[in-house]
Write a protein that holds these residues in place. Structure first.
Motif, PDB file in Angstrom:
ATOM      1  N   ASP A 115       0.975  -1.299  -0.182  1.00 46.37           N
ATOM      2  CA  ASP A 115      -0.071  -0.171   0.036  1.00 46.37           C
ATOM      3  C   ASP A 115       0.824   1.755   0.010  1.00 46.37           C
ATOM      4  O   ASP A 115       0.302   1.988  -0.861  1.00 46.37           O
ATOM      5  CB  ASP A 115      -0.893   0.097   1.113  1.00 46.37           C
TER       6      ASP A 115
ATOM      7  N   PHE B 217      -9.418   6.373   8.607  1.00 43.12           N
ATOM      8  CA  PHE B 217      -7.483   6.265   8.553  1.00 43.12           C
ATOM      9  C   PHE B 217      -7.434   5.614   9.635  1.00 43.12           C
ATOM     10  O   PHE B 217      -7.453   5.852  10.824  1.00 43.12           O
ATOM     11  CB  PHE B 217      -7.546   8.083   9.330  1.00 43.12           C
ATOM     12  N   GLY B 218      -6.667   4.721   8.761  1.00 47.46           N
ATOM     13  CA  GLY B 218      -5.577   3.570  10.306  1.00 47.46           C
ATOM     14  C   GLY B 218      -6.957   2.806  11.184  1.00 47.46           C
ATOM     15  O   GLY B 218      -7.355   2.423  10.214  1.00 47.46           O
TER      16      GLY B 218
ATOM     17  N   TRP C 165      -9.660   3.870  12.398  1.00 45.66           N
ATOM     18  CA  TRP C 165     -10.634   4.667  12.529  1.00 45.66           C
ATOM     19  C   TRP C 165     -11.157   4.597  11.391  1.00 45.66           C
ATOM     20  O   TRP C 165     -11.149   4.508  10.401  1.00 45.66           O
ATOM     21  CB  TRP C 165      -9.942   5.930  12.799  1.00 45.66           C
TER      22      TRP C 165
ATOM     23  N   ALA D  30      -7.903  12.677   4.870  1.00 50.37           N
ATOM     24  CA  ALA D  30      -8.875  11.416   5.734  1.00 50.37           C
ATOM     25  C   ALA D  30      -8.521  10.635   4.617  1.00 50.37           C
ATOM     26  O   ALA D  30      -7.709  11.049   3.234  1.00 50.37           O
ATOM     27  CB  ALA D  30     -10.248  11.342   6.128  1.00 50.37           C
TER      28      ALA D  30
ATOM     29  N   ALA E  62      -3.784   4.946   2.175  1.00 52.42           N
ATOM     30  CA  ALA E  62      -2.935   3.506   0.698  1.00 52.42           C
ATOM     31  C   ALA E  62      -3.874   2.630   1.392  1.00 52.42           C
ATOM     32  O   ALA E  62      -4.444   2.088   0.118  1.00 52.42           O
ATOM     33  CB  ALA E  62      -1.708   3.713   0.956  1.00 52.42           C
ATOM     34  N   ALA E  63      -4.753   1.882   2.734  1.00 48.78           N
ATOM     35  CA  ALA E  63      -4.951   0.741   2.251  1.00 48.78           C
ATOM     36  C   ALA E  63      -6.346   0.802   1.905  1.00 48.78           C
ATOM     37  O   ALA E  63      -7.088   0.277   1.309  1.00 48.78           O
ATOM     38  CB  ALA E  63      -5.079  -0.106   3.506  1.00 48.78           C
TER      39      ALA E  63
ATOM     40  N   ALA F  75      -1.151   6.010  11.974  1.00 45.09           N
ATOM     41  CA  ALA F  75      -1.618   5.476  10.670  1.00 45.09           C
ATOM     42  C   ALA F  75      -1.282   3.760  11.320  1.00 45.09           C
ATOM     43  O   ALA F  75      -2.487   3.068  10.889  1.00 45.09           O
ATOM     44  CB  ALA F  75      -0.799   5.575   9.956  1.00 45.09           C
TER      45      ALA F  75
END
Lengths: 252, 252, 252, 252
Positions: free
Chosen positions: A87, B15-16, B18, B41, B44-45, D71
Motif C-alpha cells: 500500500d 484512517f488507520g 478508525w 482522511a 493507502a489501504a 496510522a
C-alpha cells in the motif's frame, strides 16, 4: 570506450522549511535521481521542483519510497506487514508520478529507502509485495537494489527490469555486504571512493576491509548526498570514471 | 424517461484503525465516489479497497482532495498559497491514481473537500491553481463543484469538463447558497431531502428556508455519508428519484 | 550601569534528521530561549537536548508554541478555533515541561510562534484562550509578546506576568509595527540591528523606515537564529549592548 | 470483604473527527483510565475532555504512551532505540500532565500501549528507558504492566511503584502469557471474562486454553473498550466482581 555505468543519488530530501543536501549540484553529476516521496522525506513542492530539475538535465527519475516515518527519516524498521508495504509503495509511487507528470517528466524506476531497503533485501514476502506493487502501477518501471537481494529476485520473477547497484563511498566486507555504518573504516574518503567506483564500473575486484577482494557486478553506483564531503566525493568519482573512460549512462 | 442525474458521496474517510461511514452501503446507491486521498482522511489501504469496491459496482472514482490537516478533517482553512494548493492537489491526485490503477480502476474526476471546497468556490487564484493542477496531471479529468463557483469557472477556462452539484439534504437560502450548517433548519430530513433531490434532478424549483423558490441547474447531487441518518436519507433520495423516473447515470 | 534587557531567540527548530540554526552558539549569547515544542518544529529529543543546553548556561526556557503544521513551519494561519488553540497550547506546554523537567530544568515563560503569534496579536478570543491555557497549566509562567498586543492584554487581565519584546534586526513602520518581511528594507544589517537594539534597550527613539522616530518600551529583544547572517547580527547586538553599558538579564 | 482490585481500561482513543469506543460508559465502570497521549491515538482536546471525565468520577488517570504511529495505532514495533523511547515517553507524559492539570486533575501512573507494551515486556534496555523516563518526570508515578515483565523489574529497580495487571477477556496459555489475538479462543465471551476476572481478583486459579490452571497475582484487571461486546463484557465483569464481594479500588 568501456561499458557504461549509471550513477544514482538521493535527492529531494528536504521537508517544508528544512533543506537537505545540494540537489542542484548532485543532479549535475548523476544520471539517475532517487526522489523522496513524502513518507520519510520530501513534500509535494520539493518533489515537483526536483523532478523538473532532473528533467532539465536529462537525469532519470526514480521513486525513492520509504516507511511512513518522517521523524525517523525512514531509517527505523517499522514492522509494516507485506500488505502495508505494498500500500505504501503504491501510494508514494502514484504521488511521484503525479508530481513528475505535472512538470512534463516521468518516473522510470523505483528504489526502496533506508529501513525498507534493508527489509526487502532479506524479507522475501516484503520484497514480493514491493515488486507486485510496482507491477500493479506500471510494469515498465525498473527496480533498483543490491545484487543478490530478495527484492531483485522478486522483480525478476515478475518480469520487471531490475538493476543492481554498488556503493562508491562505503566499504564492503568479505560477505559482499556493506560494512555497518557505525564501524570504523566503513566510509571511504573521496580518493577511496573514486577508486572503488572505477573498480565497480569496470568489473575489477573491489578491496574489502579485511584486505581481500570481491567482484560485484553492478549497473549503477550510488553516491551519497548528505554527508559533509558528499559533493567532493561525487566529483572525485565522476572525474575518476571519466579518466577510466567509463561512460555515464542511465539504465532506464 | 427524464434527464439523467449523477449521485455522488464521500467515501474512504477512515484512517488507520478508525472507520467512518458505511462505504459499502453508500457505494451500492451512488454513481460517483469521492475518495479521500490521505491528507484530510483516508490512507493507502483504504484508498485501494475503496477504489476496488467502486470498480466492482461500476461507480466512478473521484479524487476528494483536501488540506493536509488530518486532525481537523480538512475543515479548517489553512492559509495555503495557491502554489501550495496546486502542489497538494497534484500529490493527492497522483496518489489516488496509483491506488486506483493498482486495482484496475481509474480516476475520472476531482472534487475539493471541506475548507478547500469553500476556498476555491470564492478565491479565484486558488481555483485556478486547482484547475491547472488537474490539467497538468490529466486533462481528461472532470472537475466537480458548486454552480457559479470560481472553481468551475477556472476549469471551464482551461477547457476541462466541469460538473455542477447540488445537495439533497441541506437547505438553500435565497442567495442560492447552502445555509450554514450550524443554523437550525440547515439539514433536511430524509423526506425533505428526497423532495429536494427530485426538484434538483428534474429542474423544478427548490424551496428556500425563507419560503421562496430558486432554480439550480446541477448534473450531480451530493449525498452525505457520515451523519446519523445518512443512509436512510440516501435510500429515500434514490427511491424518490426512481419514482420520479429519473435515471441515475455517472457524469464521467 | 543602565537598565537591564533580556535577549531571546528561537532554538530547537530541527526535526528528526533535519537541523536548523546553530543553537549552541545562540544559547551562548541570549538570556532566554524560545524552544519549539513539536507542532511546527522540534521533537522530543531536540527539546530535551535544548533544555539541557539552556540550563547549563543559565538561559531561561520558554515554550515556543505554534500551530500543528510541520510542513508549513507554523507560518500559515490555520483557522483553529479559540478552543483548539487552548488545547494546542496546553499540550505543547505540558510536553516541554516534561522535557525540561527530565533534565532538571523548568519552563519559565511562553511565546507564540509564527502565524499564532500574529493571530493572538490581533484576535482577542484567541489571545484570551492562550492566556487562559497558560494560567490553567502554570500561573507562574510569564507571557512574551509584542507591545500593545491582545495577547499581553489578555495575560495582564488574568494576572499573569507579561513581557514586551522588540526586534533588533527588523525595521519598524510609523504604526509601530514591523515592516512586512517581503518589503525591501525590512531586514536590518548587523550594524543597523546593533543600533536598534541599543535604542530599544535604552529607551531611545527607534528610527522608522520612513525616517521618523517611535518609542517602544520593551523588556526583551528578539534575535533571529535562522537567517544567513543571524549569528553575525546576534554578536553585533550583544557587543553594542555591552558597549552601551546595558546589562543582559533574563526577565523570568 | 475480600481484597480489592483495580479495573483499568483504555480511553481517549479518538483522533480529530474520529471516535473510538464509549468512553463515558467505560469510565462509569473502571477505577483507572489509560489515556492515549497523541502518538498512537488521542489529541489535546480528547485528552483534556477525558481527564475531566475521569476526574468527575474519581477515576485515576494514567498516561497510555505509545509509538509515534497514528496510522498503525501504535501496534507496529517501530524499531525506536531505547533513547528514542525515553524521549517519546517523556514528551507524551508531559503533554498529558499538562492536559490533566488544565482541568484540575493529575496523572497517577503510566502504562505502555500496544507494540511498546510488548517491547518493554521483553527488552530490558527499552524497559529501563521507560522506567528512567518516568522517574525523570515524576518519581511518584506508578508503572502498570504485565507480571514478570522487564518493565516492572526496571520500575522496581528504580524504586518506582509498580502494579501488575491481568486481562479478563483474553485467554492465557500455560506459559502464563496471553494467547495471540489471532488464534481461535483467544477472546473470552462476557461470561468467560467475568469468571476469569473473579479468579484474578480473588487469587484463584485461571484456566488456560489447554485445560490447565495457572495462578496470576495481579492488582489490576484490564478491560478492553473497543471491541463489539466490550461494554457488555465490562458490565459482566463488574457485576461478577460485586457478587464475589471484591472491592473495586484504584491502585494509585
Amino acid at each position: 570506450m568501456g561499458r557504461p555505468i549509471d550513477l544514482n543519488a538521493d535527492v529531494g530530501e528536504g521537508f517544508g522549511a528544512w533543506r537537505s543536501g545540494d540537489d542542484e549540484a548532485l543532479l549535475d553529476l548523476v544520471t539517475s535521481a532517487n526522489v523522496a516521496c513524502g513518507f520519510h522525506a520530501g513534500d509535494a513542492a520539493t518533489m515537483r521542483r526536483t523532478c523538473a530539475a532532473a528533467r532539465e538535465r536529462g537525469v532519470r527519475i526514480g521513486a525513492h519510497v520509504g516507511f511512513p516515518d518522517l521523524a525517523g527519516f525512514g531509517r527505523r524498521e517499522m514492522g509494516l506487514s507485506a500488505a502495508e508495504i505494498a500500500d505504501a509503495v503504491i501510494y508514494q509511487l502514484g504521488a511521484l508520478r503525479g508530481c513528475a507528470g505535472s512538470v512534463g517528466a516521468r518516473v522510470s524506476y523505483l528504489k526502496p529507502h533506508g529501513a525498507l531497503y534493508h527489509r526487502v533485501s532479506e524479507d522475501g514476502s516484503a520484497a514480493a509485495a514491493v515488486a507486485e506493487a510496482v507491477r500493479a502501477v506500471d510494469p515498465e518501471l525498473a527496480v533498483l537494489g543490491p545484487p543478490g537481494s530478495r527484492l531483485l529476485a522478486s522483480a525478476a520473477a515478475l518480469g520487471l527490469s531490475y538493476v543492481t547497484e554498488g556503493f562508491a563511498d562505503r566499504a564492503y566486507g568479505e560477505d559482499r555486504r556493506l560494512l555497518d555504518r557505525r564501524r570504523p573504516g566503513s566510509e571511504l574518503d573521496p580518493r577511496g571512493a573514486a577508486d572503488q567506483a572505477v573498480a565497480l564500473a569496470t568489473g575489477a575486484a573491489v578491496r574489502t576491509t579485511s584486505g581481500g577482494a570481491i567482484e560485484l557486478e553492478v549497473r549503477s553506483i550510488c553516491l551519497h548526498g548528505d554527508g559533509q564531503r558528499a559533493l567532493e566525493t561525487a566529483r572525485a568519482v565522476v572525474s575518476a570514471l571519466g579518466t577510466a573512460d567509463v561512460e555515464l549512462r542511465p539504465f532506464a
